[in-house]
Motif scaffolding. Structure first.
Motif, PDB file in Angstrom:
ATOM      1  N   GLN A 137      59.582   0.975  39.210  1.00  0.00           N
ATOM      2  CA  GLN A 137      58.886  -0.020  38.397  1.00  0.00           C
ATOM      3  C   GLN A 137      57.944  -0.865  39.250  1.00  0.00           C
ATOM      4  OE1 GLN A 137      62.313  -1.960  36.455  1.00  0.00           O
ATOM      5  NE2 GLN A 137      61.493  -1.260  34.510  1.00  0.00           N
ATOM      6  N   LEU A 138      58.356  -1.146  40.485  1.00  0.00           N
ATOM      7  CA  LEU A 138      57.502  -1.921  41.386  1.00  0.00           C
ATOM      8  C   LEU A 138      56.190  -1.192  41.631  1.00  0.00           C
ATOM      9  CD1 LEU A 138      57.037  -4.310  43.299  1.00  0.00           C
ATOM     10  CD2 LEU A 138      58.173  -2.979  45.089  1.00  0.00           C
ATOM     11  N   LYS A 139      56.275   0.112  41.845  1.00  0.00           N
ATOM     12  CA  LYS A 139      55.074   0.902  42.115  1.00  0.00           C
ATOM     13  C   LYS A 139      54.100   0.823  40.946  1.00  0.00           C
ATOM     14  CE  LYS A 139      53.521   5.658  42.852  1.00  0.00           C
ATOM     15  NZ  LYS A 139      53.945   7.080  43.010  1.00  0.00           N
ATOM     16  N   TRP A 140      54.602   1.093  39.733  1.00  0.00           N
ATOM     17  CA  TRP A 140      53.734   1.081  38.566  1.00  0.00           C
ATOM     18  C   TRP A 140      53.226  -0.328  38.255  1.00  0.00           C
ATOM     19  CZ3 TRP A 140      51.353   4.947  36.258  1.00  0.00           C
ATOM     20  CH2 TRP A 140      51.860   6.241  36.450  1.00  0.00           C
ATOM     21  N   GLY A 141      54.144  -1.280  38.234  1.00  0.00           N
ATOM     22  CA  GLY A 141      53.766  -2.645  37.886  1.00  0.00           C
ATOM     23  C   GLY A 141      52.801  -3.253  38.883  1.00  0.00           C
ATOM     24  N   SER A 142      53.089  -3.084  40.171  1.00  0.00           N
ATOM     25  CA  SER A 142      52.246  -3.663  41.205  1.00  0.00           C
ATOM     26  C   SER A 142      50.862  -3.032  41.225  1.00  0.00           C
ATOM     27  CB  SER A 142      52.921  -3.493  42.572  1.00  0.00           C
ATOM     28  OG  SER A 142      52.139  -4.057  43.590  1.00  0.00           O
ATOM     29  N   ASN A 143      50.797  -1.702  41.118  1.00  0.00           N
ATOM     30  CA  ASN A 143      49.497  -1.027  41.130  1.00  0.00           C
ATOM     31  C   ASN A 143      48.638  -1.418  39.931  1.00  0.00           C
ATOM     32  OD1 ASN A 143      49.964   0.327  43.530  1.00  0.00           O
ATOM     33  ND2 ASN A 143      50.772   2.159  42.542  1.00  0.00           N
ATOM     34  N   LEU A 144      49.244  -1.435  38.749  1.00  0.00           N
ATOM     35  CA  LEU A 144      48.495  -1.824  37.552  1.00  0.00           C
ATOM     36  C   LEU A 144      48.029  -3.265  37.646  1.00  0.00           C
ATOM     37  CD1 LEU A 144      50.632  -0.171  34.705  1.00  0.00           C
ATOM     38  CD2 LEU A 144      48.296   0.424  35.361  1.00  0.00           C
ATOM     39  N   PHE A 145      48.938  -4.154  38.061  1.00  0.00           N
ATOM     40  CA  PHE A 145      48.588  -5.578  38.131  1.00  0.00           C
ATOM     41  C   PHE A 145      47.471  -5.826  39.137  1.00  0.00           C
ATOM     42  CE2 PHE A 145      49.145  -9.681  40.268  1.00  0.00           C
ATOM     43  CZ  PHE A 145      48.880 -10.525  39.201  1.00  0.00           C
ATOM     44  N   HIS A 146      47.603  -5.275  40.346  1.00  0.00           N
ATOM     45  CA  HIS A 146      46.603  -5.537  41.375  1.00  0.00           C
ATOM     46  C   HIS A 146      45.247  -4.924  41.025  1.00  0.00           C
ATOM     47  CE1 HIS A 146      50.178  -6.552  43.825  1.00  0.00           C
ATOM     48  NE2 HIS A 146      49.340  -7.366  44.423  1.00  0.00           N
ATOM     49  N   PHE A 147      45.251  -3.711  40.481  1.00  0.00           N
ATOM     50  CA  PHE A 147      43.989  -3.087  40.080  1.00  0.00           C
ATOM     51  C   PHE A 147      43.338  -3.884  38.954  1.00  0.00           C
ATOM     52  CE2 PHE A 147      41.655   0.051  37.431  1.00  0.00           C
ATOM     53  CZ  PHE A 147      40.677   0.406  38.361  1.00  0.00           C
ATOM     54  N   GLY A 148      44.150  -4.269  37.968  1.00  0.00           N
ATOM     55  CA  GLY A 148      43.616  -5.023  36.839  1.00  0.00           C
ATOM     56  C   GLY A 148      43.102  -6.382  37.231  1.00  0.00           C
ATOM     57  N   ILE A 149      43.833  -7.081  38.114  1.00  0.00           N
ATOM     58  CA  ILE A 149      43.432  -8.445  38.470  1.00  0.00           C
ATOM     59  C   ILE A 149      42.155  -8.443  39.296  1.00  0.00           C
ATOM     60  CG2 ILE A 149      44.574  -8.827  40.699  1.00  0.00           C
ATOM     61  CD1 ILE A 149      44.784 -11.163  37.652  1.00  0.00           C
ATOM     62  N   ILE A 150      41.915  -7.370  40.061  1.00  0.00           N
ATOM     63  CA  ILE A 150      40.652  -7.252  40.797  1.00  0.00           C
ATOM     64  C   ILE A 150      39.484  -7.129  39.821  1.00  0.00           C
ATOM     65  CG2 ILE A 150      39.291  -5.733  42.294  1.00  0.00           C
ATOM     66  CD1 ILE A 150      41.896  -5.139  43.820  1.00  0.00           C
ATOM     67  N   LEU A 151      39.668  -6.302  38.775  1.00  0.00           N
ATOM     68  CA  LEU A 151      38.628  -6.171  37.758  1.00  0.00           C
ATOM     69  C   LEU A 151      38.405  -7.494  37.034  1.00  0.00           C
ATOM     70  CD1 LEU A 151      39.525  -2.698  36.156  1.00  0.00           C
ATOM     71  CD2 LEU A 151      37.697  -3.211  37.785  1.00  0.00           C
ATOM     72  N   VAL A 152      39.493  -8.183  36.729  1.00  0.00           N
ATOM     73  CA  VAL A 152      39.400  -9.483  36.046  1.00  0.00           C
ATOM     74  C   VAL A 152      38.649 -10.486  36.919  1.00  0.00           C
ATOM     75  CG1 VAL A 152      40.735 -11.476  35.252  1.00  0.00           C
ATOM     76  CG2 VAL A 152      41.441  -9.159  34.610  1.00  0.00           C
ATOM     77  N   PHE A 153      38.951 -10.487  38.213  1.00  0.00           N
ATOM     78  CA  PHE A 153      38.294 -11.421  39.134  1.00  0.00           C
ATOM     79  C   PHE A 153      36.784 -11.198  39.138  1.00  0.00           C
ATOM     80  CE2 PHE A 153      36.469 -11.963  43.401  1.00  0.00           C
ATOM     81  CZ  PHE A 153      36.618 -13.331  43.552  1.00  0.00           C
ATOM     82  N   PHE A 154      36.358  -9.945  39.312  1.00  0.00           N
ATOM     83  CA  PHE A 154      34.925  -9.672  39.356  1.00  0.00           C
ATOM     84  C   PHE A 154      34.273  -9.898  37.992  1.00  0.00           C
ATOM     85  CE2 PHE A 154      36.081  -7.313  43.247  1.00  0.00           C
ATOM     86  CZ  PHE A 154      35.161  -7.897  44.116  1.00  0.00           C
ATOM     87  N   GLY A 155      35.044  -9.693  36.931  1.00  0.00           N
ATOM     88  CA  GLY A 155      34.525  -9.992  35.606  1.00  0.00           C
ATOM     89  C   GLY A 155      34.264 -11.477  35.419  1.00  0.00           C
ATOM     90  N   HIS A 156      35.162 -12.314  35.945  1.00  0.00           N
ATOM     91  CA  HIS A 156      34.975 -13.757  35.864  1.00  0.00           C
ATOM     92  C   HIS A 156      33.787 -14.198  36.723  1.00  0.00           C
ATOM     93  CE1 HIS A 156      38.785 -13.864  33.787  1.00  0.00           C
ATOM     94  NE2 HIS A 156      38.726 -15.183  33.680  1.00  0.00           N
ATOM     95  N   VAL A 157      33.630 -13.575  37.881  1.00  0.00           N
ATOM     96  CA  VAL A 157      32.488 -13.903  38.730  1.00  0.00           C
ATOM     97  C   VAL A 157      31.192 -13.578  38.003  1.00  0.00           C
ATOM     98  CG1 VAL A 157      31.244 -13.259  40.839  1.00  0.00           C
ATOM     99  CG2 VAL A 157      33.723 -13.637  40.919  1.00  0.00           C
ATOM    100  N   ALA A 158      31.148 -12.388  37.392  1.00  0.00           N
ATOM    101  CA  ALA A 158      29.939 -11.963  36.687  1.00  0.00           C
ATOM    102  C   ALA A 158      29.658 -12.824  35.470  1.00  0.00           C
ATOM    103  CB  ALA A 158      30.076 -10.495  36.269  1.00  0.00           C
ATOM    104  N   GLY A 159      30.709 -13.250  34.779  1.00  0.00           N
ATOM    105  CA  GLY A 159      30.518 -14.006  33.543  1.00  0.00           C
ATOM    106  C   GLY A 159      30.331 -15.490  33.730  1.00  0.00           C
ATOM    107  N   LEU A 160      30.918 -16.057  34.787  1.00  0.00           N
ATOM    108  CA  LEU A 160      30.911 -17.512  34.943  1.00  0.00           C
ATOM    109  C   LEU A 160      30.027 -18.013  36.079  1.00  0.00           C
ATOM    110  CD1 LEU A 160      34.724 -18.240  34.406  1.00  0.00           C
ATOM    111  CD2 LEU A 160      32.872 -18.374  32.724  1.00  0.00           C
ATOM    112  N   LEU A 161      29.959 -17.267  37.161  1.00  0.00           N
ATOM    113  CA  LEU A 161      29.212 -17.742  38.320  1.00  0.00           C
ATOM    114  C   LEU A 161      27.773 -17.233  38.356  1.00  0.00           C
ATOM    115  CD1 LEU A 161      31.894 -17.600  41.167  1.00  0.00           C
ATOM    116  CD2 LEU A 161      31.309 -19.469  39.610  1.00  0.00           C
ATOM    117  N   VAL A 162      27.500 -16.153  37.619  1.00  0.00           N
ATOM    118  CA  VAL A 162      26.124 -15.636  37.546  1.00  0.00           C
ATOM    119  C   VAL A 162      25.448 -16.226  36.311  1.00  0.00           C
ATOM    120  CG1 VAL A 162      24.679 -13.583  37.340  1.00  0.00           C
ATOM    121  CG2 VAL A 162      26.802 -13.491  38.677  1.00  0.00           C
TER     122      VAL A 162
END
Length: 233
Positions: A49-74
């Motif tokens: 569960q750690l493998k699946w949960g951690s990989n999904l969370f970290h991959f998703g949160i990276i996309l979310v971070f760059f999405g926030h940068v693109a939407g709020l800081l640009v």
């Protein structure tokens, strides 16, 4: 627009207060608790569960971070300049942002289920682990529901003309609380919750996010040595 004391507290005082805690807290934590900087691993207790949960969370949160940068800081004008219309941006925000939200939410749910469902992991969890996990879930869910609401209304509320300029004003020390007054309540809750998460960040296991970059900064040099039959005795 006449701003109340509450408006100024929510959209000027809280952001600067929490960002100050974020910066100073990290410096203090690194100076006083370097051995506790990295997150303790519970992989030996349960790995699937750690493998699946951690990989999904970290991959998703990276996309979310760059999405926030693109939407709020640009600024919105940048997109118009390069030919990205409001409709095209809305389409990307809904599908890419929504997809990133689903991935991140799925990952954090798996991690929460793992921590709550495994007795050994649950017994080894600190109060800080529970607090930060709960805070992450709340921030992710509130952000995801706002994205869904944004899609349903056809992007009727444009955070690029309200939250974006307000956040850039905070970061450039030109805050304008009026931009946040009257925006949908769900977005207000998400923003405030995010800032409180930033304030708690230095005192939780979230500091391990900086572990790898800091390790590279501490290295003075890296030596690469080619091994051959002459130097292998």
């Amino acid at each position: 627009m006449t701003l109340t004391l509450l408006d100024q507290f929510l959209w000027i005082v809280i952001p600067y207060m929490t960002l100050t805690i974020f910066v100073v807290g990290h410096i203090y934590r690194y100076q006083k608790d370097q051995f506790g900087w990295s997150a303790g691993s519970s992989q030996f207790l349960e790995s699937r569960q750690l493998k699946w949960g951690s990989n999904l969370f970290h991959f998703g949160i990276i996309l979310v971070f760059f999405g926030h940068v693109a939407g709020l800081l640009v600024p919105e004008g940048v997109y118009s300049t390069i030919g990205i219309t409001k409709g095209l941006y809305h389409l990307g925000a809904v599908w890419i942002g929504g997809g990133a939200g689903i991935i991140t939410l799925g990952g954090i749910i798996i991690l929460a289920k793992r921590r709550g469902g495994n007795k050994r992991i649950r017994r080894g969890s600190s109060a800080s682990d529970i607090v930060v996990l709960t805070a992450l879930i709340f921030v992710i869910v509130s952000g995801f529901t706002n994205t869904i609401g944004y899609a349903v209304t056809g992007g009727d509320f444009d955070y690029r003309t309200t939250i974006g300029p307000w956040l850039r004003g905070i970061l450039t020390f030109r805050p304008d609380a009026a931009l946040m007054v009257g925006i949908p309540r769900g977005f207000q809750i998400h923003v405030i919750a995010s800032f409180f998460l930033f304030a708690y960040w230095p005192f939780s296991r979230l500091v391990h996010v900086w572990s790898l970059p800091l390790e590279y900064l501490k290295r003075r040099y890296i030596v690469y040595r080619k091994l051959n039959s002459e130097n292998v005795k």
